[in-house]
Design a protein around this motif. Structure first.
Motif, PDB file in Angstrom:
ATOM      1  N   PHE A   3       2.605   4.653  64.306  1.00 32.52           N
ATOM      2  CA  PHE A   3       1.513   4.883  63.369  1.00 32.52           C
ATOM      3  C   PHE A   3       1.826   6.118  62.536  1.00 32.52           C
ATOM      4  N   ILE A   4       1.858   5.947  61.237  1.00 32.70           N
ATOM      5  CA  ILE A   4       2.094   7.054  60.319  1.00 32.70           C
ATOM      6  C   ILE A   4       0.883   7.141  59.396  1.00 32.70           C
ATOM      7  N   ASP A   5       0.203   8.278  59.374  1.00 30.20           N
ATOM      8  CA  ASP A   5      -1.005   8.381  58.554  1.00 30.20           C
ATOM      9  C   ASP A   5      -0.867   9.391  57.422  1.00 30.20           C
ATOM     10  N   GLU A   6       0.325   9.978  57.246  1.00 27.65           N
ATOM     11  CA  GLU A   6       0.561  10.895  56.132  1.00 27.65           C
ATOM     12  C   GLU A   6       1.978  10.713  55.611  1.00 27.65           C
ATOM     13  N   ALA A   7       2.136  10.893  54.310  1.00 28.95           N
ATOM     14  CA  ALA A   7       3.471  10.826  53.708  1.00 28.95           C
ATOM     15  C   ALA A   7       3.413  11.517  52.346  1.00 28.95           C
ATOM     16  N   ILE A   8       4.536  12.025  51.926  1.00 28.84           N
ATOM     17  CA  ILE A   8       4.659  12.623  50.590  1.00 28.84           C
ATOM     18  C   ILE A   8       5.739  11.864  49.837  1.00 28.84           C
ATOM     19  N   ILE A   9       5.397  11.392  48.658  1.00 29.37           N
ATOM     20  CA  ILE A   9       6.345  10.624  47.856  1.00 29.37           C
ATOM     21  C   ILE A   9       6.450  11.219  46.457  1.00 29.37           C
ATOM     22  N   GLN A  10       7.516  10.866  45.774  1.00 32.74           N
ATOM     23  CA  GLN A  10       7.712  11.268  44.377  1.00 32.74           C
ATOM     24  C   GLN A  10       7.763  10.013  43.527  1.00 32.74           C
TER      25      GLN A  10
END
Length: 346
Positions: A3-10
């Motif tokens: 489970f992944i509930d945060e991410a930073i993308i460009q």
């Protein structure tokens, strides 16, 4: 799947194609005039909510999303082709913010909701656009505009009607197993739950609600102690909180009243709006109490806690009191939505 509930993308939208400066040169037409076409638009980047996705794990490993640029314009009045847009599918409940400024970009609350994240650049103008009665052979053209470029923070807040909170080993996972088809891990040690679990609780054939279980809280959670603080945000969308209390802790030195007060204190520290949400007290594991003293112990606990709201006594393991609890929850949610009142009027 983890489970992944945060991410930073460009996200980088495509640059628009450049306009062309060209003139017609055909047989018998020596001065045919300008014929430079416009450049195509750059590709934009959109986000779309998808209820079939429940984690942001794809964006933890694919962080850069770049759209193609538009084609340049050409002679003979040929316009450049626009670039295709990119669509990023994300879970319903994803909140998108600008990582640099903290400004909210979008909140994906419903299935198939589509929002623009980065707009592609407009194509440049060819010299065909600069022709006039006084400028019959223009050599001007414009370059395509650059596309938007942003660093975005993705934060998933699960959508549930009811949220469970309490100390580790209070029986939250056991309760959600007892009333729904969800099967979170259950064991006789703290912090068994490592990520949020959702369960659909079906009361009747056409009456149901969604329940969310998050990792247990401990004192100091609002400052980062334990695991639960990372997942408190998942309770912000709920309409009702159930405070689960272990009435028969294995350790005799544990004071259930002190622990219950600590949980309420952590809620207030983390988010005042979360603290103000409707909250019910659920006394769990009453089957482990002496049967002839059960009622007395529960009343004493409520009195010591100073609790004035609704309370329930259950045993999530045996199922005792769970049915009455789910029906009470369903009735509360329907009254809050006005469904019950509408049925009475009709």
């Amino acid at each position: 799947m983890k489970f992944i509930d945060e991410a930073i993308i460009q996200v980088v939208a495509g640059k628009g194609g450049d306009g062309a400066a060209s003139f017609r040169r055909e047989k018998f037409i020596p001065k045919g005039g300008p014929s430079g076409g416009d450049g195509g638009h750059g590709g934009s980047i959109y986000a779309i909510a998808d209820r079939n996705i429940n984690t942001l794990v794809d964006y933890r490993f694919a962080r850069l999303h770049r759209a193609k640029k538009g084609e340049n314009g050409r002679g003979s009045d040929c316009y450049g082709k626009g670039a295709d847009d990119i669509v990023l599918r994300m879970p319903v409940g994803t909140v998108i913010t600008n990582a640099a400024t903290g400004e909210a970009v979008a909140d994906l609350e419903r299935h198939e909701q589509k929002v623009l994240l980065a707009k592609g650049g407009a194509g440049g103008l060819g010299n065909l656009h600069f022709k006039s009665s006084t400028n019959r052979a223009p050599r001007q053209f414009t370059f395509g505009e650059p596309g938007e470029e942003l660093e975005l923070k993705l934060e998933l807040k699960v959508l549930a009607d009811v949220g469970l909170l309490g100390m580790p080993n209070a029986g939250k996972s056991t309760l959600i197993r007892a009333v729904s088809a969800a099967r979170p891990k259950v064991a006789d040690y703290p912090f068994t739950t490592m990520h949020p679990n959702l369960g659909m609780v079906r009361v009747d054939q056409n009456r149901s609600f969604v329940m969310a279980d998050i990792p247990g809280l401990i004192e100091g959670a609002a400052e980062g102690a334990g695991l639960g603080h990372r997942f408190l945000k998942h309770l912000t969308r709920t309409r009702l909180l159930l405070h689960i209390v272990d009435m028969a802790p294995l350790d005799e030195n544990i004071d259930p009243v002190r622990e219950a007060k600590a949980i309420v204190k952590e809620l207030g520290k983390y988010d005042e709006s979360l603290y103000q949400k409707p909250r019910w007290l659920v006394l769990n594991k009453v089957d482990l109490l002496p049967e002839n003293e059960r009622e007395k112990i529960c009343k004493k606990f409520i009195r010591s806690l100073g609790w004035k709201g609704k309370s329930f006594t259950i045993s999530a393991l045996s199922g005792e009191g769970c049915k009455a609890l789910t029906y009470a929850i369903m009735e509360h949610l329907e009254q809050e939505s006005g469904i019950g009142n509408e049925e009475q009027i009709t």
